[in-house]
Design a protein around this motif. Structure first.
Motif, PDB file in Angstrom:
ATOM      1  N   ALA A 168      -0.296  -4.593 -18.471  1.00 42.72           N
ATOM      2  CA  ALA A 168      -1.284  -5.598 -18.071  1.00 42.72           C
ATOM      3  C   ALA A 168      -1.050  -6.914 -18.797  1.00 42.72           C
ATOM      4  O   ALA A 168      -1.142  -7.998 -18.200  1.00 42.72           O
ATOM      5  N   MET A 169      -0.726  -6.831 -20.102  1.00 41.57           N
ATOM      6  CA  MET A 169      -0.475  -8.055 -20.855  1.00 41.57           C
ATOM      7  C   MET A 169       0.813  -8.728 -20.401  1.00 41.57           C
ATOM      8  O   MET A 169       0.901  -9.968 -20.363  1.00 41.57           O
ATOM      9  N   VAL A 170       1.811  -7.941 -20.034  1.00 42.20           N
ATOM     10  CA  VAL A 170       3.055  -8.509 -19.504  1.00 42.20           C
ATOM     11  C   VAL A 170       2.789  -9.227 -18.188  1.00 42.20           C
ATOM     12  O   VAL A 170       3.288 -10.339 -17.954  1.00 42.20           O
ATOM     13  N   GLY A 171       2.005  -8.593 -17.306  1.00 44.88           N
ATOM     14  CA  GLY A 171       1.677  -9.240 -16.040  1.00 44.88           C
ATOM     15  C   GLY A 171       0.920 -10.538 -16.234  1.00 44.88           C
ATOM     16  O   GLY A 171       1.224 -11.563 -15.598  1.00 44.88           O
ATOM     17  N   ALA A 172      -0.071 -10.513 -17.135  1.00 46.69           N
ATOM     18  CA  ALA A 172      -0.819 -11.739 -17.418  1.00 46.69           C
ATOM     19  C   ALA A 172       0.085 -12.797 -18.035  1.00 46.69           C
ATOM     20  O   ALA A 172      -0.031 -13.993 -17.716  1.00 46.69           O
ATOM     21  N   GLY A 173       0.988 -12.374 -18.913  1.00 43.22           N
ATOM     22  CA  GLY A 173       1.935 -13.321 -19.499  1.00 43.22           C
ATOM     23  C   GLY A 173       2.846 -13.929 -18.458  1.00 43.22           C
ATOM     24  O   GLY A 173       3.202 -15.109 -18.536  1.00 43.22           O
ATOM     25  N   ALA A 174       3.235 -13.127 -17.452  1.00 41.52           N
ATOM     26  CA  ALA A 174       4.088 -13.649 -16.376  1.00 41.52           C
ATOM     27  C   ALA A 174       3.388 -14.781 -15.642  1.00 41.52           C
ATOM     28  O   ALA A 174       3.981 -15.823 -15.349  1.00 41.52           O
ATOM     29  N   ALA A 175       2.103 -14.579 -15.333  1.00 42.08           N
ATOM     30  CA  ALA A 175       1.366 -15.607 -14.583  1.00 42.08           C
ATOM     31  C   ALA A 175       1.080 -16.839 -15.441  1.00 42.08           C
ATOM     32  O   ALA A 175       1.265 -17.976 -14.995  1.00 42.08           O
ATOM     33  N   GLN A 176       0.627 -16.613 -16.667  1.00 41.31           N
ATOM     34  CA  GLN A 176       0.220 -17.740 -17.502  1.00 41.31           C
ATOM     35  C   GLN A 176       1.402 -18.526 -18.051  1.00 41.31           C
ATOM     36  O   GLN A 176       1.422 -19.759 -18.019  1.00 41.31           O
ATOM     37  N   MET A 177       2.419 -17.822 -18.554  1.00 42.51           N
ATOM     38  CA  MET A 177       3.532 -18.514 -19.196  1.00 42.51           C
ATOM     39  C   MET A 177       4.476 -19.158 -18.190  1.00 42.51           C
ATOM     40  O   MET A 177       5.071 -20.200 -18.480  1.00 42.51           O
ATOM     41  N   SER A 178       4.642 -18.556 -17.015  1.00 41.76           N
ATOM     42  CA  SER A 178       5.465 -19.226 -16.011  1.00 41.76           C
ATOM     43  C   SER A 178       4.813 -20.543 -15.584  1.00 41.76           C
ATOM     44  O   SER A 178       5.500 -21.524 -15.297  1.00 41.76           O
ATOM     45  N   ALA A 179       3.476 -20.555 -15.591  1.00 42.87           N
ATOM     46  CA  ALA A 179       2.767 -21.808 -15.302  1.00 42.87           C
ATOM     47  C   ALA A 179       2.956 -22.799 -16.448  1.00 42.87           C
ATOM     48  O   ALA A 179       3.299 -23.970 -16.225  1.00 42.87           O
ATOM     49  N   ALA A 180       2.737 -22.336 -17.691  1.00 43.05           N
ATOM     50  CA  ALA A 180       2.823 -23.238 -18.838  1.00 43.05           C
ATOM     51  C   ALA A 180       4.226 -23.796 -19.034  1.00 43.05           C
ATOM     52  O   ALA A 180       4.401 -24.964 -19.394  1.00 43.05           O
ATOM     53  N   LEU A 181       5.236 -22.960 -18.792  1.00 45.56           N
ATOM     54  CA  LEU A 181       6.610 -23.376 -19.066  1.00 45.56           C
ATOM     55  C   LEU A 181       7.272 -24.108 -17.911  1.00 45.56           C
ATOM     56  O   LEU A 181       8.198 -24.890 -18.127  1.00 45.56           O
ATOM     57  N   LEU A 182       6.824 -23.840 -16.678  1.00 47.56           N
ATOM     58  CA  LEU A 182       7.579 -24.374 -15.541  1.00 47.56           C
ATOM     59  C   LEU A 182       6.711 -24.942 -14.429  1.00 47.56           C
ATOM     60  O   LEU A 182       6.806 -26.122 -14.108  1.00 47.56           O
ATOM     61  N   THR A 183       5.863 -24.110 -13.817  1.00 45.73           N
ATOM     62  CA  THR A 183       5.251 -24.525 -12.554  1.00 45.73           C
ATOM     63  C   THR A 183       4.206 -25.626 -12.721  1.00 45.73           C
ATOM     64  O   THR A 183       4.037 -26.446 -11.821  1.00 45.73           O
ATOM     65  N   LEU A 184       3.499 -25.672 -13.844  1.00 45.05           N
ATOM     66  CA  LEU A 184       2.579 -26.781 -14.058  1.00 45.05           C
ATOM     67  C   LEU A 184       3.337 -28.102 -14.142  1.00 45.05           C
ATOM     68  O   LEU A 184       2.898 -29.131 -13.596  1.00 45.05           O
ATOM     69  N   THR A 185       4.482 -28.087 -14.822  1.00 45.85           N
ATOM     70  CA  THR A 185       5.297 -29.299 -14.918  1.00 45.85           C
ATOM     71  C   THR A 185       5.828 -29.717 -13.553  1.00 45.85           C
ATOM     72  O   THR A 185       5.777 -30.905 -13.184  1.00 45.85           O
ATOM     73  N   LEU A 186       6.321 -28.749 -12.785  1.00 45.47           N
ATOM     74  CA  LEU A 186       6.839 -29.072 -11.456  1.00 45.47           C
ATOM     75  C   LEU A 186       5.738 -29.613 -10.547  1.00 45.47           C
ATOM     76  O   LEU A 186       5.955 -30.582  -9.805  1.00 45.47           O
ATOM     77  N   LYS A 187       4.558 -28.997 -10.608  1.00 49.35           N
ATOM     78  CA  LYS A 187       3.453 -29.460  -9.760  1.00 49.35           C
ATOM     79  C   LYS A 187       2.971 -30.831 -10.202  1.00 49.35           C
ATOM     80  O   LYS A 187       2.693 -31.703  -9.358  1.00 49.35           O
ATOM     81  N   ALA A 188       2.871 -31.062 -11.520  1.00 48.37           N
ATOM     82  CA  ALA A 188       2.443 -32.371 -12.005  1.00 48.37           C
ATOM     83  C   ALA A 188       3.442 -33.449 -11.614  1.00 48.37           C
ATOM     84  O   ALA A 188       3.062 -34.564 -11.230  1.00 48.37           O
ATOM     85  N   THR A 189       4.725 -33.138 -11.689  1.00 51.43           N
ATOM     86  CA  THR A 189       5.756 -34.091 -11.276  1.00 51.43           C
ATOM     87  C   THR A 189       5.675 -34.364  -9.787  1.00 51.43           C
ATOM     88  O   THR A 189       5.884 -35.503  -9.341  1.00 51.43           O
ATOM     89  N   GLU A 190       5.366 -33.339  -9.014  1.00 47.38           N
ATOM     90  CA  GLU A 190       5.210 -33.511  -7.569  1.00 47.38           C
ATOM     91  C   GLU A 190       4.026 -34.412  -7.242  1.00 47.38           C
ATOM     92  O   GLU A 190       4.093 -35.256  -6.333  1.00 47.38           O
ATOM     93  N   LEU A 191       2.938 -34.288  -8.014  1.00 48.38           N
ATOM     94  CA  LEU A 191       1.752 -35.111  -7.776  1.00 48.38           C
ATOM     95  C   LEU A 191       1.978 -36.563  -8.191  1.00 48.38           C
ATOM     96  O   LEU A 191       1.590 -37.489  -7.473  1.00 48.38           O
ATOM     97  N   ASP A 192       2.599 -36.767  -9.369  1.00 51.64           N
ATOM     98  CA  ASP A 192       2.846 -38.123  -9.869  1.00 51.64           C
ATOM     99  C   ASP A 192       3.898 -38.038 -10.971  1.00 51.64           C
ATOM    100  O   ASP A 192       3.579 -37.743 -12.126  1.00 51.64           O
ATOM    101  N   ALA A 193       5.135 -38.317 -10.638  1.00 47.43           N
ATOM    102  CA  ALA A 193       6.232 -38.149 -11.601  1.00 47.43           C
ATOM    103  C   ALA A 193       6.058 -39.046 -12.818  1.00 47.43           C
ATOM    104  O   ALA A 193       6.356 -38.633 -13.951  1.00 47.43           O
ATOM    105  N   ASP A 194       5.578 -40.264 -12.628  1.00 42.70           N
ATOM    106  CA  ASP A 194       5.442 -41.192 -13.746  1.00 42.70           C
ATOM    107  C   ASP A 194       4.339 -40.785 -14.717  1.00 42.70           C
ATOM    108  O   ASP A 194       4.399 -41.122 -15.904  1.00 42.70           O
ATOM    109  N   ALA A 195       3.333 -40.099 -14.224  1.00 41.18           N
ATOM    110  CA  ALA A 195       2.195 -39.719 -15.060  1.00 41.18           C
ATOM    111  C   ALA A 195       2.163 -38.225 -15.355  1.00 41.18           C
ATOM    112  O   ALA A 195       1.126 -37.688 -15.753  1.00 41.18           O
TER     113      ALA A 195
END
Length: 448
Positions: free
Chosen positions: A54-81
């Protein structure tokens, strides 16, 4: 689906009747409900495996967001900001965590649901991850982006509290070391699993977010089904406003060892937050990676982090159990972690940066092997551990808000009209914080 088994747990006054003979002389000590539960039913076979899953699954969702997908989504919304968007979102999510941790922990301790104390919060965590993943994929603006981050955070918070509380509920102290170490390593293991599975899909947010989210939801639902979760018969009295506000507080004068563990953990995790929160931006801006290369680079850092931590933590945990000491390992871990952050600050290219990540991972592996096991021994109320362990977990998340608030000013140190970001200053200050955290653990007196 088979209805989960929920053992009925009598009150402490009635628990002495369990079994053919009294558990203990009730004139001296009446078994607590948790002790009665342990005497009545041992954990199911594979209990630790499913908790860690369960902790591995939660880590997969949270850390993939923190390390990668949040950055990609934020860049998609506004690369400069993008940096500003991530800082705002991380700051708000960190503040939410400060309140959510003790609230969820206290509600779980007091739960008298017929489904048990912990199981309802596993279901809630699965639902929160699902909603957060959907919103992160579809967010059209910054505020929907922030909402997605908040739901993912709540799912991760609920999972972290429940898994630690289950260990304290169902395992005696002399069996918590290995389980605690692997639960602590669940987050980097999840980061590796989620990133590795989603990597072949490039920059497509649907699988990058959807696959780790599915892992979290499935793992939480499986744990909810398989655990034996005690249902206490007695009802808790309603709490006053003062008592409700008290869930956010543990008196550091009355419980100085608890306060020392909290302070140490907060300072060490401030160093970790300096690296994790800004790693992707650092690789793009300072190391010179292209956005298309970011996913592969992040995967390599996660592989190094998880591999080194997994190689180190079990051995250190066993050695610590054998020697009967925790504090020297925590101090050593903090110094190693700080050295890795300084090394990362000076990295001229990705290869050197990857070596620095290995040094950081070595420190984390040693730290994860012993720190949580120590924390479970200093909680003020061992019978209701979730709330107090949740406060300890605040020390994992408070640094996110602190670093997010301070990072813009630190990143601007020494930057002239040409612009840029001073990541070296951020990482060096994070290193100093980690080392101070290591020395703070020396103030714990009730444990070695």
């Amino acid at each position: 689906m088979t209805t989960p088994t929920t053992p009925q747990i009598p009150t402490a006054s009635a628990s002495a009747s369990i079994g053919a003979e009294p558990l203990i002389d009730t004139a001296v000590h009446e078994p607590t409900p948790t002790e009665a539960f342990r005497a009545q039913a041992s954990p199911r076979r594979g209990f630790v495996f499913f908790v860690v899953l369960a902790m591995v699954g939660a880590g997969a969702a949270q850390m993939s967001a923190a390390l990668l997908t949040l950055t990609l989504k934020a860049t998609e919304l506004d690369a400069d900001a993008a940096t500003t968007i991530i800082s705002i979102s991380s700051g708000i999510a960190g503040l939410l965590t400060l309140f959510a941790l003790p609230i969820i922990g206290s509600l779980s301790d007091r739960s008298r649901s017929r489904f048990g104390r912990r199981r309802p919060f596993l279901f809630a965590g699965a639902a929160s991850f699902t909603l957060g993943g959907i919103l992160l994929i579809t967010a059209p603006n910054t505020w929907m982006f922030v909402a997605a981050h908040l739901f993912i955070t709540i799912g991760f918070v609920a999972t972290g509290i429940v898994t630690i509380a289950l260990i304290a509920d169902q395992l005696p102290p002399n069996r918590r070391g290995v389980a605690s170490a692997f639960v602590s390593l669940g987050t980097p293991m999840g980061a590796l699993l989620g990133t590795a599975i989603a990597l072949p899909f490039g920059a497509d947010l649907v699988p990058l977010v959807g696959i780790p989210t599915a892992l979290a939801v499935i793992a939480l639902l499986v744990l909810a089904v398989v655990i034996r979760d005690p249902q206490f018969e007695e009802r808790r009295a309603s709490r006053s406003l003062r008592e409700m506000l008290g869930i956010f507080w543990v008196n550091p004068i009355t419980f100085p060892d608890f306060a020392a563990v909290f302070t140490s953990r907060m300072l060490v995790f401030s160093g970790v937050a300096a690296l994790n929160g800004y790693q992707a931006i650092y690789l793009l801006m300072n190391i010179g990676l292209q956005p298309a290369e970011l996913g592969g680079a992040i995967l390599l850092t996660v592989i190094v982090n998880t591999g080194v931590s997994l190689a180190v933590a079990p051995a250190i945990g066993r050695l610590s159990d054998h020697l009967g000491v925790r504090k020297p390992f925590i101090l050593a871990a903090a110094v190693i972690l700080g050295a890795g952050l300084v090394f990362a600050a000076m990295a001229p290219d990705f290869g050197v940066y990857l070596i620095a990540c290995g040094v950081v991972a070595l420190g984390q592996g040693v730290y994860f092997a012993v720190e949580l096991a120590l924390a479970t021994r200093v909680v003020p109320d061992p019978e209701n551990p979730a709330k107090d362990l949740a406060i300890i977990k605040i020390a994992d998340n408070l640094p996110v808000s602190i670093v997010s608030a301070l990072a813009p000013a630190i990143l601007a140190i020494g930057v002239g009209a040409t612009g840029g970001q001073n990541f070296a200053a951020l990482f060096v200050i994070g290193a100093a914080s980690a080392v101070l955290g290591g020395f703070a653990i020396l103030f714990v007196r009730s444990a070695r």
